[in-house]
Design a protein around this motif. Sequence first.
Motif, PDB file in Angstrom:
ATOM      1  N   ASP B  10       0.841  -1.204   0.000  1.00  0.00           N
ATOM      2  CA  ASP B  10       0.000   0.000   0.000  1.00  0.00           C
ATOM      3  C   ASP B  10       0.874   1.251   0.000  1.00  0.00           C
ATOM      4  O   ASP B  10       0.581   2.233  -0.673  1.00  0.00           O
ATOM      5  N   MET B  11       1.929   1.191   0.783  1.00  0.00           N
ATOM      6  CA  MET B  11       2.870   2.311   0.814  1.00  0.00           C
ATOM      7  C   MET B  11       3.482   2.526  -0.562  1.00  0.00           C
ATOM      8  O   MET B  11       3.678   3.660  -1.002  1.00  0.00           O
ATOM      9  N   GLN B  12       3.770   1.427  -1.256  1.00  0.00           N
ATOM     10  CA  GLN B  12       4.408   1.562  -2.566  1.00  0.00           C
ATOM     11  C   GLN B  12       3.500   2.296  -3.550  1.00  0.00           C
ATOM     12  O   GLN B  12       3.978   3.095  -4.357  1.00  0.00           O
ATOM     13  N   VAL B  13       2.202   2.054  -3.457  1.00  0.00           N
ATOM     14  CA  VAL B  13       1.268   2.767  -4.339  1.00  0.00           C
ATOM     15  C   VAL B  13       1.353   4.271  -4.077  1.00  0.00           C
ATOM     16  O   VAL B  13       1.385   5.086  -5.009  1.00  0.00           O
ATOM     17  N   ARG B  14       1.422   4.637  -2.806  1.00  0.00           N
ATOM     18  CA  ARG B  14       1.535   6.062  -2.468  1.00  0.00           C
ATOM     19  C   ARG B  14       2.881   6.630  -2.933  1.00  0.00           C
ATOM     20  O   ARG B  14       2.950   7.746  -3.446  1.00  0.00           O
ATOM     21  N   ILE B  15       3.919   5.845  -2.742  1.00  0.00           N
ATOM     22  CA  ILE B  15       5.265   6.287  -3.159  1.00  0.00           C
ATOM     23  C   ILE B  15       5.297   6.504  -4.673  1.00  0.00           C
ATOM     24  O   ILE B  15       5.838   7.506  -5.169  1.00  0.00           O
ATOM     25  N   GLU B  16       4.747   5.562  -5.420  1.00  0.00           N
ATOM     26  CA  GLU B  16       4.759   5.671  -6.886  1.00  0.00           C
ATOM     27  C   GLU B  16       4.055   6.942  -7.340  1.00  0.00           C
ATOM     28  O   GLU B  16       4.517   7.637  -8.241  1.00  0.00           O
ATOM     29  N   ALA B  17       2.938   7.244  -6.688  1.00  0.00           N
ATOM     30  CA  ALA B  17       2.190   8.447  -7.079  1.00  0.00           C
ATOM     31  C   ALA B  17       2.948   9.710  -6.681  1.00  0.00           C
ATOM     32  O   ALA B  17       3.048  10.666  -7.451  1.00  0.00           O
ATOM     33  N   GLU B  18       3.511   9.717  -5.489  1.00  0.00           N
ATOM     34  CA  GLU B  18       4.181  10.916  -4.974  1.00  0.00           C
ATOM     35  C   GLU B  18       5.392  11.307  -5.821  1.00  0.00           C
ATOM     36  O   GLU B  18       5.636  12.485  -6.062  1.00  0.00           O
ATOM     37  N   PHE B  19       6.128  10.296  -6.277  1.00  0.00           N
ATOM     38  CA  PHE B  19       7.387  10.603  -6.968  1.00  0.00           C
ATOM     39  C   PHE B  19       7.321  10.332  -8.470  1.00  0.00           C
ATOM     40  O   PHE B  19       8.362  10.258  -9.132  1.00  0.00           O
ATOM     41  N   ALA B  20       6.109  10.217  -8.992  1.00  0.00           N
ATOM     42  CA  ALA B  20       5.953   9.884 -10.412  1.00  0.00           C
ATOM     43  C   ALA B  20       6.591  10.944 -11.310  1.00  0.00           C
ATOM     44  O   ALA B  20       7.294  10.611 -12.273  1.00  0.00           O
ATOM     45  N   GLU B  21       6.352  12.209 -11.027  1.00  0.00           N
ATOM     46  CA  GLU B  21       6.886  13.268 -11.900  1.00  0.00           C
ATOM     47  C   GLU B  21       8.410  13.202 -11.949  1.00  0.00           C
ATOM     48  O   GLU B  21       9.031  13.257 -13.013  1.00  0.00           O
ATOM     49  N   ARG B  22       9.028  13.089 -10.787  1.00  0.00           N
ATOM     50  CA  ARG B  22      10.492  13.047 -10.683  1.00  0.00           C
ATOM     51  C   ARG B  22      11.053  11.813 -11.401  1.00  0.00           C
ATOM     52  O   ARG B  22      11.983  11.909 -12.203  1.00  0.00           O
ATOM     53  N   LEU B  23      10.484  10.663 -11.101  1.00  0.00           N
ATOM     54  CA  LEU B  23      11.035   9.430 -11.671  1.00  0.00           C
ATOM     55  C   LEU B  23      10.706   9.307 -13.158  1.00  0.00           C
ATOM     56  O   LEU B  23      11.521   8.780 -13.932  1.00  0.00           O
ATOM     57  N   ASP B  24       9.556   9.813 -13.561  1.00  0.00           N
ATOM     58  CA  ASP B  24       9.244   9.860 -15.007  1.00  0.00           C
ATOM     59  C   ASP B  24      10.308  10.678 -15.733  1.00  0.00           C
ATOM     60  O   ASP B  24      10.823  10.274 -16.783  1.00  0.00           O
ATOM     61  N   MET B  25      10.601  11.847 -15.182  1.00  0.00           N
ATOM     62  CA  MET B  25      11.573  12.756 -15.801  1.00  0.00           C
ATOM     63  C   MET B  25      12.940  12.077 -15.924  1.00  0.00           C
ATOM     64  O   MET B  25      13.580  12.116 -16.983  1.00  0.00           O
ATOM     65  N   LEU B  26      13.378  11.449 -14.852  1.00  0.00           N
ATOM     66  CA  LEU B  26      14.707  10.833 -14.858  1.00  0.00           C
ATOM     67  C   LEU B  26      14.760   9.617 -15.778  1.00  0.00           C
ATOM     68  O   LEU B  26      15.760   9.379 -16.446  1.00  0.00           O
ATOM     69  N   CYS B  43      12.101  -0.061  -2.704  1.00  0.00           N
ATOM     70  CA  CYS B  43      12.973   0.195  -1.546  1.00  0.00           C
ATOM     71  C   CYS B  43      12.416   1.316  -0.679  1.00  0.00           C
ATOM     72  O   CYS B  43      12.448   1.248   0.560  1.00  0.00           O
ATOM     73  N   LEU B  44      11.928   2.367  -1.312  1.00  0.00           N
ATOM     74  CA  LEU B  44      11.348   3.477  -0.556  1.00  0.00           C
ATOM     75  C   LEU B  44      10.170   3.012   0.281  1.00  0.00           C
ATOM     76  O   LEU B  44      10.020   3.385   1.449  1.00  0.00           O
ATOM     77  N   ALA B  45       9.325   2.178  -0.340  1.00  0.00           N
ATOM     78  CA  ALA B  45       8.153   1.678   0.389  1.00  0.00           C
ATOM     79  C   ALA B  45       8.592   0.826   1.574  1.00  0.00           C
ATOM     80  O   ALA B  45       8.044   0.946   2.679  1.00  0.00           O
ATOM     81  N   ASP B  46       9.581  -0.022   1.355  1.00  0.00           N
ATOM     82  CA  ASP B  46      10.070  -0.872   2.449  1.00  0.00           C
ATOM     83  C   ASP B  46      10.667  -0.033   3.578  1.00  0.00           C
ATOM     84  O   ASP B  46      10.395  -0.273   4.760  1.00  0.00           O
ATOM     85  N   LEU B  47      11.478   0.948   3.209  1.00  0.00           N
ATOM     86  CA  LEU B  47      12.125   1.778   4.233  1.00  0.00           C
ATOM     87  C   LEU B  47      11.097   2.621   4.987  1.00  0.00           C
ATOM     88  O   LEU B  47      11.187   2.786   6.206  1.00  0.00           O
ATOM     89  N   ALA B  48      10.134   3.160   4.259  1.00  0.00           N
ATOM     90  CA  ALA B  48       9.107   3.985   4.905  1.00  0.00           C
ATOM     91  C   ALA B  48       8.300   3.164   5.896  1.00  0.00           C
ATOM     92  O   ALA B  48       7.970   3.625   6.996  1.00  0.00           O
ATOM     93  N   THR B  49       7.993   1.928   5.510  1.00  0.00           N
ATOM     94  CA  THR B  49       7.233   1.048   6.400  1.00  0.00           C
ATOM     95  C   THR B  49       8.090   0.624   7.590  1.00  0.00           C
ATOM     96  O   THR B  49       7.658   0.694   8.748  1.00  0.00           O
TER      97      THR B  49
END
Lengths: 134, 140
Positions: B10-26, B43-49
Amino acid sequence: MVKERLIRIVVAGVDAPSMAQLAMNAGGGRVEAAALGDMQGARLVKRGQADYYLGTCWSGGGGALAAATAILGANRVGIVGTPGMVVTQDRVRLAVGEGRIAFGFAYEQTTAAIPLIISEILAYRDSQGGDTDD
Amino acid sequence: MTETSSPSGDMQVRIEAEFAERLDMLEECGQVTNLARRLTEMCLADLATDLDLTLDENNAAQFVTHLAIALTRINRGDPEIAMSAVAAEEIADRQRELDAVTRVMGDASRLLQREVPEPEITYMTVHLCALVDVQAEPAP
């Protein structure tokens, strides 16, 4: 009366507010600097609302300039220092002279890198006739 | 890596949405590989959890970019980056964060089929510690 325009610098990355202050101190009244997010800062440069971008990260190996590279293009950015690569005047001068407008380096090099970069930018601008508001 | 139905998923879904613009660009400009991007999000989702962190563009942009670029270096087999003694000193007493990064990079290395070098672990941990410290500060 011709008034010299301040060189506008955006800084992003680790401890950006301190970097901005260092840039202004190094500029001797000819530089204004602001700490911003990396994408916001690079977009200001892209739009011509800022002149140069300085970025740091801990490794200096990509994160410092990732957003600037994406937004400004690889030929406008240059890594001038990493923990394994000392920031030198020659390297900075070459990058500035090539027309690069975004510079990245490792956070631990900040106090050495920023005065060098600002000095070379000012020298380059002077050699090009400077910037004026007239 | 965790399944998408888990709290980390669930966290990963939020992470993907939050950083989509940045990661899309890169990713679109070729600075980040698709595999590195997906691993970054996981990894972000795992660390955040694991560390009970709230990650967003305001507080975690540097960490996200660093992670994506670092995982891309490893994915592409780039030469190992130099270790910084300053960075190593910064995390000398941060075993919890170092263990968390080492664990998620163990997962990532299996998918990358490459070892994650020690300097990369160190730089990731420095970034993570900065985030943890900011979130530990009392609200103004």
